[in-house]
Design a protein around this motif. Structure first.
Motif, mmCIF file in Angstrom:
data_model
loop_
_atom_site.group_PDB
_atom_site.id
_atom_site.type_symbol
_atom_site.label_atom_id
_atom_site.label_comp_id
_atom_site.label_asym_id
_atom_site.label_seq_id
_atom_site.Cartn_x
_atom_site.Cartn_y
_atom_site.Cartn_z
ATOM 1 N N LYS A 205 0.827 -1.209 0.000
ATOM 2 C CA LYS A 205 0.000 0.000 0.000
ATOM 3 C C LYS A 205 0.859 1.256 0.000
ATOM 4 C CE LYS A 205 -4.397 -1.188 0.062
ATOM 5 N NZ LYS A 205 -5.358 -0.682 -0.956
ATOM 6 N N GLY A 206 1.924 1.230 0.802
ATOM 7 C CA GLY A 206 2.776 2.407 0.923
ATOM 8 C C GLY A 206 3.492 2.745 -0.373
ATOM 9 N N ILE A 207 4.118 1.750 -0.982
ATOM 10 C CA ILE A 207 4.843 2.016 -2.224
ATOM 11 C C ILE A 207 3.868 2.349 -3.348
ATOM 12 C CG2 ILE A 207 4.938 -0.350 -3.136
ATOM 13 C CD1 ILE A 207 7.920 2.034 -3.058
ATOM 14 N N GLY A 208 2.679 1.734 -3.319
ATOM 15 C CA GLY A 208 1.660 2.047 -4.314
ATOM 16 C C GLY A 208 1.169 3.478 -4.181
ATOM 17 N N TRP A 209 0.969 3.928 -2.941
ATOM 18 C CA TRP A 209 0.529 5.311 -2.718
ATOM 19 C C TRP A 209 1.586 6.296 -3.203
ATOM 20 C CZ3 TRP A 209 2.774 9.083 0.447
ATOM 21 C CH2 TRP A 209 2.038 10.260 0.587
ATOM 22 N N MET A 210 2.857 5.986 -2.974
ATOM 23 C CA MET A 210 3.928 6.885 -3.421
ATOM 24 C C MET A 210 4.004 6.935 -4.945
ATOM 25 S SD MET A 210 6.966 6.206 -0.650
ATOM 26 C CE MET A 210 7.848 7.697 -1.101
ATOM 27 N N PHE A 211 3.706 5.825 -5.598
ATOM 28 C CA PHE A 211 3.662 5.822 -7.060
ATOM 29 C C PHE A 211 2.516 6.698 -7.571
ATOM 30 C CE2 PHE A 211 5.831 1.454 -7.960
ATOM 31 C CZ PHE A 211 7.018 1.976 -7.498
ATOM 32 N N GLU A 212 1.345 6.514 -6.988
ATOM 33 C CA GLU A 212 0.161 7.225 -7.457
ATOM 34 C C GLU A 212 0.256 8.729 -7.239
ATOM 35 O OE1 GLU A 212 -2.854 4.960 -5.331
ATOM 36 O OE2 GLU A 212 -3.631 4.270 -7.261
ATOM 37 N N THR A 213 0.900 9.129 -6.171
ATOM 38 C CA THR A 213 0.988 10.563 -5.841
ATOM 39 C C THR A 213 2.228 11.227 -6.436
ATOM 40 O OG1 THR A 213 2.062 9.976 -3.739
ATOM 41 C CG2 THR A 213 -0.328 10.320 -3.715
ATOM 42 N N GLY A 214 3.041 10.475 -7.152
ATOM 43 C CA GLY A 214 4.210 11.058 -7.797
ATOM 44 C C GLY A 214 5.359 11.355 -6.864
ATOM 45 N N ASN A 215 5.401 10.695 -5.713
ATOM 46 C CA ASN A 215 6.479 10.951 -4.769
ATOM 47 C C ASN A 215 7.764 10.194 -5.099
ATOM 48 O OD1 ASN A 215 5.476 12.781 -2.602
ATOM 49 N ND2 ASN A 215 3.866 11.234 -2.474
ATOM 50 N N THR A 254 -0.890 -7.265 -3.016
ATOM 51 C CA THR A 254 -1.470 -5.947 -2.747
ATOM 52 C C THR A 254 -1.227 -5.002 -3.912
ATOM 53 O OG1 THR A 254 -1.135 -6.239 -0.368
ATOM 54 C CG2 THR A 254 -1.482 -3.988 -1.160
ATOM 55 N N LEU A 255 0.008 -4.935 -4.389
ATOM 56 C CA LEU A 255 0.329 -4.074 -5.527
ATOM 57 C C LEU A 255 -0.410 -4.508 -6.794
ATOM 58 C CD1 LEU A 255 4.162 -3.374 -5.238
ATOM 59 C CD2 LEU A 255 2.345 -1.675 -5.378
ATOM 60 N N ALA A 256 -0.523 -5.818 -6.989
ATOM 61 C CA ALA A 256 -1.159 -6.339 -8.208
ATOM 62 C C ALA A 256 -2.621 -5.925 -8.312
ATOM 63 C CB ALA A 256 -1.042 -7.860 -8.247
ATOM 64 N N ASN A 257 -3.268 -5.720 -7.186
ATOM 65 C CA ASN A 257 -4.701 -5.427 -7.185
ATOM 66 C C ASN A 257 -5.020 -3.963 -6.918
ATOM 67 O OD1 ASN A 257 -6.281 -8.201 -7.313
ATOM 68 N ND2 ASN A 257 -4.456 -8.543 -6.063
ATOM 69 N N MET A 258 -4.006 -3.085 -6.966
ATOM 70 C CA MET A 258 -4.242 -1.656 -6.797
ATOM 71 C C MET A 258 -4.487 -0.945 -8.119
ATOM 72 S SD MET A 258 -1.543 -0.590 -3.757
ATOM 73 C CE MET A 258 -2.086 1.136 -3.760
ATOM 74 N N GLY A 259 -4.231 -1.637 -9.237
ATOM 75 C CA GLY A 259 -4.483 -1.044 -10.547
ATOM 76 C C GLY A 259 -3.567 0.109 -10.879
ATOM 77 N N ILE A 260 -2.305 0.034 -10.478
ATOM 78 C CA ILE A 260 -1.351 1.117 -10.712
ATOM 79 C C ILE A 260 -0.637 0.874 -12.038
ATOM 80 C CG2 ILE A 260 0.669 2.318 -9.797
ATOM 81 C CD1 ILE A 260 -0.135 1.294 -7.035
ATOM 82 N N SER A 261 -0.679 1.868 -12.925
ATOM 83 C CA SER A 261 -0.068 1.690 -14.243
ATOM 84 C C SER A 261 1.434 1.516 -14.147
ATOM 85 C CB SER A 261 -0.391 2.902 -15.137
ATOM 86 O OG SER A 261 0.086 4.104 -14.544
ATOM 87 N N SER A 262 2.068 2.123 -13.176
ATOM 88 C CA SER A 262 3.524 2.015 -13.032
ATOM 89 C C SER A 262 3.944 0.571 -12.800
ATOM 90 C CB SER A 262 4.010 2.881 -11.874
ATOM 91 O OG SER A 262 3.715 4.237 -12.104
ATOM 92 N N VAL A 263 3.109 -0.186 -12.091
ATOM 93 C CA VAL A 263 3.426 -1.589 -11.841
ATOM 94 C C VAL A 263 3.418 -2.363 -13.147
ATOM 95 C CG1 VAL A 263 2.666 -3.688 -10.679
ATOM 96 C CG2 VAL A 263 2.550 -1.494 -9.490
ATOM 97 N N GLU A 264 2.445 -2.061 -14.023
ATOM 98 C CA GLU A 264 2.395 -2.722 -15.329
ATOM 99 C C GLU A 264 3.640 -2.400 -16.141
ATOM 100 O OE1 GLU A 264 0.165 -4.850 -16.479
ATOM 101 O OE2 GLU A 264 -0.918 -4.791 -14.587
#
Length: 615
Positions: A205-215, A254-264
């Motif tokens: 969740k933490g690393i995903g949030w940092m990806f989504e917010t551009g941190n 957790t990361l796989a199911n957050m739908g973050i494009s950066s992970v793809e």
């Protein structure tokens, strides 16, 4: 033996990737080739022994590699894949794992001759399969999506469960055999497991949030993920051994199911790293065995144990756990047979061999031999049999490699009909129901939807297809489709129709050309040109190349207006004509071209039209 440790590292990498290439080139199980290569340079010829040569770094290197491999595998576990599989998969991972633990422990005691304590520890550990062995087999066998998803999910989910079961069994044994039993160790085990799961979820969740917010900037995203993976694994593992596997699995899911494009965007890089690690680790583990251990594998009690695990324990656990589910008998047979053990079993067993030996269990000395025997025999048996068995059970995507055509128009429909006539699986994808009308009328398989949509990923089964052609009217979209699917299909198997006839700017041409996808049939032919040829009476013509009628003669005698499209080899492989193609048809191949009608036929048709007009 070697002039430096650097030379040994080079050899490990060369043997690992070389084994992967040989397995691809000659269609052999990669894990088998890697195991044989490791045994040859290790215990058989004594060229190297990584465990001795790397010293104290050996175990940390293996452990970190296992953590990264398991994280990369769990990063593919999107819950949307579980549609229709949730109940049977959950039962396999729980009831099936429990049955395999009990049955495996009984087998280890009565057949392998282990004490009850050691048998229950090893019984828990040996329920694992894992991504290090399952994913290469799935790439090789081309199973249908349903059994492939079951094996993939089970392998990744059960990996940490098996390690935790082994730890749990050891803690129970320590509690029951203690002079003054203290339940605090058991409570610590459960607390540490819960902590590991929460730590993995929070890290994801933490690393995903940092990806989504551009941190985190783009160039740091992959390094940041790997540092967090290693940190998450290490913290959990320091609290209690083997809980780190649970932590990184939870983080990946957790990361796989957050739908973050950066992970793809990072997934293909992580897959490449995972392949490199799997290759190196298998070479290192096999090369670190000693010759006595290797010879001891063939003792009757170990062979008997391995055979019962393969032919009784595994099928029994699958058949009993899936009673009342919608899994077919053929799927049960396949899943009940395929259960190769891999890196996690090897690495964790060495840990338990040490601590059980320190606890006074003398039979713990054969754990390493038993583990490698199970790993080697299951890898060889399942690696060589999965494709054959899947075909016998009608669970593999048989036939020639197929083609996905993105964009429905007059030319692509005729191209699809031509491929289907050659018994090549083909499907047309378009988001417009109206444009798909011609495909529907021609009886061509089609998918109504957006090729780049996430929903398409879960509804369109792409397993039978090895080639992709982007042929819509939007050239930038064609380039985007090619770029998106290039990592999945390979640079040489992704194509687009030339955009040059309809784009005036040279700079734009250069951009579109560099984005992705090889240009089909020649730069001078746009989609409109090809469609115009279809409407003006051009047809698809097949010509067999023989020793008497060779390819050079065919080129000399073909119509100047004919467009060379592709040729099919006897194996079923398709080679599309592009500007940079290097292979040419040989005797036995069939060339398909878009050719004008014969002059006599054209004259007859013209006369018929004129006569009808005069009536």
């Amino acid at each position: 033996m070697f002039p430096s440790l650097l030379f040994e590292i080079m050899l490990i990498g060369f043997l690992g990737i070389g084994s992967q290439w040989l397995s691809w080139r000659y269609r052999m199980p990669a894990i088998v080739v890697m195991s044989v290569a490791g045994l040859l340079v290790g215990p058989i010829f004594g060229i190297m022994n990584p465990e001795e040569d790397f010293g104290e770094l050996y175990k940390p290197i293996i452990t970190v590699a296992v953590a990264i491999i398991l994280f990369e595998g769990s990063l593919n576990l999107n819950f949307k894949e579980l549609r229709g599989l949730g109940r049977p998969l959950m039962r396999i991972a729980t009831i099936g794992a429990f049955i395999a633990w009990i049955a495996g422990s009984l087998t280890a005691h009565y057949i392998a001759g282990l004490s009850w304590a050691v048998a229950f520890v090893i019984g828990g550990l040996f329920i694992v399969t894992g991504p290090t062995v399952i994913l290469p087999l799935l790439r090789q066998s081309k199973l249908k999506p349903r059994p492939a998803k079951i094996l993939k999910w089970e392998g990744i989910i059960v990996d940490p469960i098996g390690a935790l079961l082994a730890v749990f069994a050891f803690e129970i044994i320590a509690y029951l055999t203690a002079h003054n039993p203290d339940g605090s160790a058991l409570l610590m085990f459960f607390a540490a497991s819960i902590f590991a799961a929460i730590l993995g979820w929070a890290s994801g969740k933490g690393i995903g949030w940092m990806f989504e917010t551009g941190n985190i900037p783009e160039y740091l995203k992959s390094p940041a993920v790997f540092v967090v993976v290693i940190t998450c694994f290490t913290i959990a593992d320091e609290v209690m051994h083997e809980t780190g596997l649970l932590a990184v699995t939870a983080m990946g899911m957790t990361l796989a199911n957050m739908g973050i494009s950066s992970v793809e965007d990072m997934r293909h890089f992580k897959e490449n790293l995972s392949i490199l690690l799997i290759s190196a680790i298998f070479i290192m583990l096999a090369a670190s065995l000693d010759l006595d251990t290797l010879l001891h594998i063939f003792s009757p009690n170990i062979i008997g144990y391995v055979l019962l695990m393969m032919f009784l324990v595994r099928p029994l656990s699958i058949f009993l756990s899936t009673i009342g589910t919608d899994i077919s008998l053929n799927e049960k047979i396949l899943v009940g047979w395929i259960a190769p053990r891999g890196i996690v079993a090897l690495t964790v067993s060495s840990y338990f061999a040490a601590i059980l030996g320190e606890a006074g269990y003398e039979d713990a000395s054969i754990i390493t031999t038993l583990t490698f025997g199970l790993v080697f025999f299951t890898v060889v048996a399942h690696g060589f049999s999965i494709s054959w068995l899947a075909k016998k059970l009608h669970l593999s995507m048989e036939g020639r490699p197929g083609t996905i055509i993105v964009g429905s128009n007059g030319f692509t429909v005729e191209l699809a009909k031509s491929l289907a006539k050659s018994k090549v699986p083909v499907i047309i994808v378009d988001e417009s129901w109206e444009r798909l009308r011609k495909a529907r009328e021609a009886g061509i398989p089609f998918y109504h939807g957006e090729m780049l949509s996430e929903q398409t990923e879960y509804h369109l089964d792409t397993t039978p297809y090895e080639y992709l052609i982007a042929a819509t009217d939007f050239h930038s979209y064609n380039a985007l489709v090619c770029t998106t699917f290039m990592p999945e299909y390979g640079r040489t198997n992704v194509f687009k129709i030339s955009p040059y006839k309809q784009i005036d700017s040279k700079d734009t041409n250069d951009i579109v050309n560099k984005i992705g996808g090889r240009i089909l049939f020649g730069e001078e032919l746009s989609a409109d040109d090809l469609t115009t040829k279809i409407t003006s009476g051009f047809g698809f013509k097949q010509t067999a190349i023989t020793e008497q009628y060779n390819y050079n003669r065919y080129l000399d005698e073909r119509d100047e207006e004919a467009v060379l499209l592709y040729f099919i080899k006897p194996s079923g492989k398709i080679v599309f004509y592009t500007e940079e193609m290097k292979s040419t048809p040989e005797s036995g191949d069939t060339v398909v071209s878009l050719s004008p009608q014969d002059k006599k036929i054209q004259a007859k048709l013209e006369n018929r039209r004129n006569n009808n007009g005069n009536q």
